[in-house]
Scaffold this motif. Sequence first.
Motif, mmCIF file in Angstrom:
data_model
loop_
_atom_site.group_PDB
_atom_site.id
_atom_site.type_symbol
_atom_site.label_atom_id
_atom_site.label_comp_id
_atom_site.label_asym_id
_atom_site.label_seq_id
_atom_site.Cartn_x
_atom_site.Cartn_y
_atom_site.Cartn_z
ATOM 1 N N GLU A 176 0.813 -1.218 0.000
ATOM 2 C CA GLU A 176 0.000 0.000 0.000
ATOM 3 C C GLU A 176 0.845 1.265 0.000
ATOM 4 N N ASP A 177 2.155 1.113 -0.188
ATOM 5 C CA ASP A 177 3.058 2.264 -0.192
ATOM 6 C C ASP A 177 3.850 2.287 -1.499
ATOM 7 N N GLU A 178 3.985 3.452 -2.091
ATOM 8 C CA GLU A 178 4.656 3.552 -3.385
ATOM 9 C C GLU A 178 6.137 3.178 -3.308
ATOM 10 N N THR A 179 6.757 3.382 -2.153
ATOM 11 C CA THR A 179 8.172 3.007 -2.025
ATOM 12 C C THR A 179 8.341 1.489 -2.113
ATOM 13 N N GLN A 180 7.327 0.744 -1.698
ATOM 14 C CA GLN A 180 7.378 -0.714 -1.819
ATOM 15 C C GLN A 180 7.380 -1.136 -3.282
ATOM 16 N N ILE A 181 6.647 -0.390 -4.077
ATOM 17 C CA ILE A 181 6.596 -0.697 -5.509
ATOM 18 C C ILE A 181 7.967 -0.523 -6.145
ATOM 19 N N ASN A 182 8.661 0.521 -5.771
ATOM 20 C CA ASN A 182 10.012 0.749 -6.307
ATOM 21 C C ASN A 182 10.919 -0.440 -6.027
ATOM 22 N N GLU A 183 10.845 -0.964 -4.812
ATOM 23 C CA GLU A 183 11.685 -2.101 -4.423
ATOM 24 C C GLU A 183 11.305 -3.362 -5.200
ATOM 25 N N ILE A 184 9.996 -3.577 -5.369
ATOM 26 C CA ILE A 184 9.530 -4.771 -6.091
ATOM 27 C C ILE A 184 9.961 -4.722 -7.553
ATOM 28 N N VAL A 185 9.823 -3.568 -8.171
ATOM 29 C CA VAL A 185 10.224 -3.417 -9.581
ATOM 30 C C VAL A 185 11.726 -3.631 -9.735
ATOM 31 N N TYR A 186 12.491 -3.128 -8.796
ATOM 32 C CA TYR A 186 13.951 -3.321 -8.827
ATOM 33 C C TYR A 186 14.295 -4.814 -8.778
ATOM 34 N N LEU A 187 13.639 -5.558 -7.880
ATOM 35 C CA LEU A 187 13.875 -6.995 -7.762
ATOM 36 C C LEU A 187 13.410 -7.740 -9.011
ATOM 37 N N ALA A 188 12.263 -7.308 -9.557
ATOM 38 C CA ALA A 188 11.722 -7.954 -10.751
ATOM 39 C C ALA A 188 12.666 -7.805 -11.937
ATOM 40 N N LYS A 189 13.273 -6.638 -12.069
ATOM 41 C CA LYS A 189 14.220 -6.427 -13.159
ATOM 42 C C LYS A 189 15.455 -7.305 -12.984
ATOM 43 N N ALA A 190 15.929 -7.409 -11.738
ATOM 44 C CA ALA A 190 17.116 -8.218 -11.464
ATOM 45 C C ALA A 190 16.860 -9.696 -11.745
ATOM 46 N N GLN A 191 15.609 -10.154 -11.520
ATOM 47 C CA GLN A 191 15.290 -11.567 -11.697
ATOM 48 C C GLN A 191 14.535 -11.841 -12.997
ATOM 49 N N GLN A 192 14.402 -10.795 -13.832
ATOM 50 C CA GLN A 192 13.695 -10.915 -15.117
ATOM 51 C C GLN A 192 12.287 -11.499 -14.916
ATOM 52 N N ALA A 193 11.602 -10.947 -13.948
ATOM 53 C CA ALA A 193 10.270 -11.434 -13.604
ATOM 54 C C ALA A 193 9.181 -10.614 -14.284
ATOM 55 N N VAL A 194 8.040 -11.244 -14.454
ATOM 56 C CA VAL A 194 6.826 -10.566 -14.916
ATOM 57 C C VAL A 194 6.013 -10.217 -13.676
#
Length: 271
Positions: free
Chosen positions: A44-62
């Motif tokens: 529910e926090d936009e800063t959490q989204i930044n972290e998730i997107v960063y991890l997704a890019k590192a792991q090539q996740a959808v």
Amino acid sequence: MKKLTMFIVSDSVGETAELVAKAAASQFREGLETVSLKRFSHIEDETQINEIVYLAKAQQAVIVYTLVKSCMRTKIKKECQNAGIKCIDLLGPIVEQLGIELGEKPLEEPGLVRKLDEDYFKKIDAIEFAVKYDDGRDPRGILKADIVLIGVSRTSKTPLSQYLAHQRYKVANVPLVPEVEPPEELFNIDPKKCFALVISPQKLNSIRKERLKALGLKDDANYARFERIEEEIAHFNDVIDKIGCTIIDVTNRAVEETANVIITELQANSK
């Protein structure tokens, strides 16, 4: 063969998104070696989204997401585009289309489906409880009940139990007859959750006569005679004096009205 990694992002538990993601992935078997799903719940926090997107890019996740707040959907979509990763919005298009169709704005409150599900199952449990402990079948239910109804025969105990069950209350009801000792459990409960239903002898006589006719019997049976009714009411009064519970006159009350009286008193006692 490919390995598919999916991040499930939700502002609630994320069960819906995970089920949909699994169902979609199950349609691809030949070119897919493994499927890895990682759930991110209560985002529910936009800063959490930044972290998730960063991890997704590192792991090539959808990223597959169900976010009810439009600002959060906009944020995750923008961050995914900037990071060059794929994201799938499962909830947004449906919510937006329904908003147009209904001409109103969505609540944008996370977790409402789970609340509805919990409420539904609570009601089912209460209905099953009322059936199981109807008409004094099992006195053990008295100790487990939220509400205990007592009264002589034909004072609407069963329909009232079912009505209250639909309001999520677990209800046990016990008939009182002179020939049968009331269950000991009645005297071991908090009297505030016990409600005695009283009715005028004249009204009860009329109801019982109609009941006998409906069964194809003569209406002058002992069950409907004033002497018998007065005997039952005297026994009823003795029992409720010992319990010290609330008495409700149901003579001219609909089931809904009686239920409202009970619920109001319960709520007042809980304060």
